[in-house]
Design a protein around this motif. Structure first.
Motif, PDB file in Angstrom:
ATOM      1  N   PRO A 266       0.789  -1.129   0.140  1.00  0.00           N
ATOM      2  CA  PRO A 266       0.004   0.023  -0.132  1.00  0.00           C
ATOM      3  C   PRO A 266       0.909   1.215   0.102  1.00  0.00           C
ATOM      4  O   PRO A 266       2.247   1.109   0.095  1.00  0.00           O
ATOM      5  N   GLU A 267       0.229   2.328  -0.130  1.00  0.00           N
ATOM      6  CA  GLU A 267       1.050   3.703  -0.126  1.00  0.00           C
ATOM      7  C   GLU A 267       1.392   3.700   1.513  1.00  0.00           C
ATOM      8  O   GLU A 267       0.849   3.184   2.556  1.00  0.00           O
ATOM      9  N   LEU A 268       2.781   4.197   1.549  1.00  0.00           N
ATOM     10  CA  LEU A 268       3.718   4.110   2.572  1.00  0.00           C
ATOM     11  C   LEU A 268       3.003   4.980   3.726  1.00  0.00           C
ATOM     12  O   LEU A 268       3.066   6.115   3.231  1.00  0.00           O
ATOM     13  N   LEU A 269       2.888   4.668   4.763  1.00  0.00           N
ATOM     14  CA  LEU A 269       2.019   5.318   5.987  1.00  0.00           C
ATOM     15  C   LEU A 269       3.323   5.672   7.047  1.00  0.00           C
ATOM     16  O   LEU A 269       4.212   4.639   7.094  1.00  0.00           O
ATOM     17  N   ARG A 270       3.206   6.597   7.964  1.00  0.00           N
ATOM     18  CA  ARG A 270       4.195   6.808   8.863  1.00  0.00           C
ATOM     19  C   ARG A 270       4.329   5.647   9.749  1.00  0.00           C
ATOM     20  O   ARG A 270       5.342   5.206  10.147  1.00  0.00           O
ATOM     21  N   GLN A 271       3.162   5.225  10.418  1.00  0.00           N
ATOM     22  CA  GLN A 271       3.113   4.200  11.212  1.00  0.00           C
ATOM     23  C   GLN A 271       1.863   3.383  11.027  1.00  0.00           C
ATOM     24  O   GLN A 271       0.865   3.539  11.741  1.00  0.00           O
ATOM     25  N   THR A 272       1.737   2.491  10.267  1.00  0.00           N
ATOM     26  CA  THR A 272       0.567   1.528  10.005  1.00  0.00           C
ATOM     27  C   THR A 272       0.426   0.578  10.999  1.00  0.00           C
ATOM     28  O   THR A 272       1.332  -0.381  11.424  1.00  0.00           O
ATOM     29  N   GLU A 273      -0.663   0.936  11.769  1.00  0.00           N
ATOM     30  CA  GLU A 273      -1.118  -0.022  12.802  1.00  0.00           C
ATOM     31  C   GLU A 273      -2.644  -0.353  12.799  1.00  0.00           C
ATOM     32  O   GLU A 273      -3.158  -0.895  13.913  1.00  0.00           O
TER      33      GLU A 273
END
Length: 300
Positions: A266-273
């Protein structure tokens, strides 16, 4: 070297090498969550009572509250869980109880320092959203049902709570820095006033992987998981990737997880949780910790 690392990490737990190349997918940021109180969105669950709503909550130290958000990023409800404490809330899942009543399950399962004698899951009826398109005042649940459990093989950190849509069984996926983890199940019949012992279902090992903007071992660490509403798939998020398994009806869960998953980038997110399926059991939704908090849709 990357290929060797992936093979080594997964040896003994699947019948094929885990893929480095992702399947084709499209990521779209649908909204930014307007509510600045949601500064550590650590789980997301599709509403069962109202599938246009997602439920989320903050990570450890936040208020013991769940928030309803719509697909435009607006907060539609804030609900305080009575008699609860947010020791380390890490994930939220939706499902139904034995009577078919929509429920939310909140996983107080984080244990970075391996100090917890037990983990716990709060179960509350999924609140009704009575004001379409408008936020409502903070409300409070009735006393939640609390399920306490221990691992059969020592203490573990975990950030992933799953509820099977057909059986209603609760599952926990553990997390480790090196990628070796396991899926555990609560007893099928839950015991309300005693600590239960979890059952190990499957060992898993997530590989290191280079992705620009992330460290290789960010791909190893599991941060959320979810079953599809029709039970046909299971997805696990790491800080870098999504991994998805098909779950054929004629195979036990442990057997299905022996197959290599597909990888989604996926699109890179800062901190995927946080990750969950939409009602079509295919589209995926994600949020990320830290403000501004995006709401991301992943289609294939």
């Amino acid at each position: 070297m990357l290929a060797l690392a992936a093979i080594t990490a997964c040896s003994g737990q699947s019948e094929g090498k885990w893929p480095e190349k992702p399947v084709p997918s499209t990521s779209k940021q649908v909204a930014i969550l307007e509510d600045k109180r949601l500064n550590e969105s650590s789980g997301v669950a599709l509403g069962v009572r109202d599938p246009s709503i997602f439920w989320t909550m903050n990570d450890s130290g936040g208020e013991p509250c769940v928030f309803a958000i719509d697909r435009s990023g607006k907060t539609r409800a804030k609900v305080r869980v009575r008699d609860a404490a947010n020791f380390d809330w890490e994930d939220i899942a939706s499902g139904k109880d034995e009577k078919g009543t929509p429920m939310l399950f909140i996983g107080d399962i984080g244990d970075n320092l391996f100090i917890r004698a037990s983990i716990q899951v709060y179960q509350i009826p999924e609140p009704e959203i009575n004001a379409p398109g408008k936020p409502v005042a903070e409300t409070e649940t009735a006393a939640p049902q609390l399920w306490r459990a221990n691992y059969p093989d020592g203490r573990h950190n975990a950030e992933s709570l799953l509820v099977h849509p057909q059986t209603g069984r609760l599952y926990i996926l553990t997390k480790s820095d090196e990628g070796r983890c396991a899926l555990y199940a609560f007893p099928q019949t839950l015991q309300p006033k005693m600590g239960m012992v979890l059952e190990k279902v499957a060992d898993l090992a997530f590989p290191t992987l280079i992705r620009i903007g992330k460290r290789p071992h960010d791909n190893c660490m599991t941060t959320a998981a979810c079953f599809a509403p029709d039970g046909s798939r299971m997805v696990v998020s790491t800080y870098s990737s999504l991994y998805e398994w098909l779950l054929p009806q004629d195979k036990a869960l442990a057997e299905a997880l022996q197959q290599a998953p597909v990888r989604i980038e996926p699109e890179l997110l800062r901190q995927t949780e946080a990750v969950c399926y939409d009602s079509d059991s295919r589209t995926l939704w994600m949020t990320s910790e830290h403000l501004p908090t995006p709401l991301l849709r992943v289609t294939r």
